[in-house]
Write an enzyme that holds these catalytic residues in place. Structure first.
Site, PDB file in Angstrom:
ATOM      1  N   ASP A  24     -14.627  36.899 -52.544  1.00  0.00           N
ATOM      2  CA  ASP A  24     -14.903  35.876 -53.536  1.00  0.00           C
ATOM      3  C   ASP A  24     -14.588  36.468 -54.911  1.00  0.00           C
ATOM      4  O   ASP A  24     -14.456  37.687 -55.073  1.00  0.00           O
ATOM      5  CB  ASP A  24     -16.376  35.472 -53.439  1.00  0.00           C
ATOM      6  CG  ASP A  24     -16.752  34.368 -54.405  1.00  0.00           C
ATOM      7  OD1 ASP A  24     -15.883  33.525 -54.720  1.00  0.00           O
ATOM      8  OD2 ASP A  24     -17.904  34.340 -54.846  1.00  0.00           O
ATOM      9  N   GLU A  26     -15.907  34.929 -58.509  1.00  0.00           N
ATOM     10  CA  GLU A  26     -17.048  34.868 -59.428  1.00  0.00           C
ATOM     11  C   GLU A  26     -18.307  35.411 -58.753  1.00  0.00           C
ATOM     12  O   GLU A  26     -18.625  35.073 -57.621  1.00  0.00           O
ATOM     13  CB  GLU A  26     -17.285  33.436 -59.885  1.00  0.00           C
ATOM     14  CG  GLU A  26     -16.158  32.879 -60.737  1.00  0.00           C
ATOM     15  CD  GLU A  26     -16.399  31.437 -61.130  1.00  0.00           C
ATOM     16  OE1 GLU A  26     -17.364  31.185 -61.870  1.00  0.00           O
ATOM     17  OE2 GLU A  26     -15.637  30.559 -60.683  1.00  0.00           O
TER      18      GLU A  26
END
Length: 217
Positions: A24, A26
């Site tokens: 991922d 953020e």
């Protein structure tokens, strides 16, 4: 012409399993963009993220409604993003990881948001979405690359004979994490820790790198 299999059944040939890492963006490598924008504008409602809301579509409808009510433009969000830097240690971690593995960032952010951050991370491969913007620079809607794209990307990579190691921090990462061959949560919220107590957890980049590098087939 001599057959490539030298008389052996091709199905009997062994293949080296290549590993690929899916991360991922953020909360793992960079700050949460919407939280940064909320802090800049003082609109507390925009601090709600995928760590709080499991349904991404519900969350984005909620965000777009707030942007419309406050007459915020894409340029205003981009100005805040330009001021953000990767999380401390993220660039070094990612550089070390990319020296050993193929790495793909799977994010529910948008191409229009991510460009400055990709430059600061030395341009890793990123799969994300796009935005539909009107003539006065307001965000009209979200153009999803593919519904549930994180999970589906992992599945497609596995079909290409990759062993996938995945890490994320939020509810929208669960499809990717559950589908991967090996997974680890990175600094997740307490709610995820409680709900998925069987998942490994990394609190820092050293632990995350150790988990990945010790996952050799």
């Amino acid at each position: 012409m001599r057959p490539l299999s030298h008389g052996r059944d091709l199905a009997s040939l062994s293949y080296t399993v290549m590993q690929i890492v899916c991360l991922d963006l953020e909360g793992v490598l960079v700050p949460e963009i919407w939280i940064a924008f909320a802090e800049k504008t003082g609109v507390e409602e925009l601090k709600r993220t995928t760590r709080d809301e499991p349904d991404y579509n519900v969350l984005m409808d909620y965000r777009l409604d707030i942007l419309l009510k406050n007459d915020f433009t894409l340029s205003q969000i981009q100005e805040v993003i330009d001021s953000l830097d990767p999380l401390p240690g993220a660039l070094e971690f990612l550089s070390e990881l990319r020296s050993q593995y193929e790495v793909i960032l799977l994010s529910d952010t948008f191409r229009e948001f991510a460009s400055p951050l990709m430059r600061k991370l030395n341009f890793p491969t990123l799969f994300c979405h796009e935005l539909k913007v009107d003539s006065v620079n307001r965000i009209e809607s979200v153009l999803l690359r593919l519904e549930d794209h994180k999970r589906k990307t992992v599945q497609y990579l596995q079909k290409l004979n990759f062993e996938v190691i995945a890490s994320g921090d939020s509810y929208n990462d669960l499809g990717m994490l559950k589908t991967a061959d090996r997974c680890i949560l990175f600094n997740p919220p307490d709610s995820l820790v409680t709900e998925y107590s069987d998942m490994a957890i990394a609190k820092n980049y050293a632990q995350l790198l150790s988990f990945i590098t010790n996952s050799a087939p």
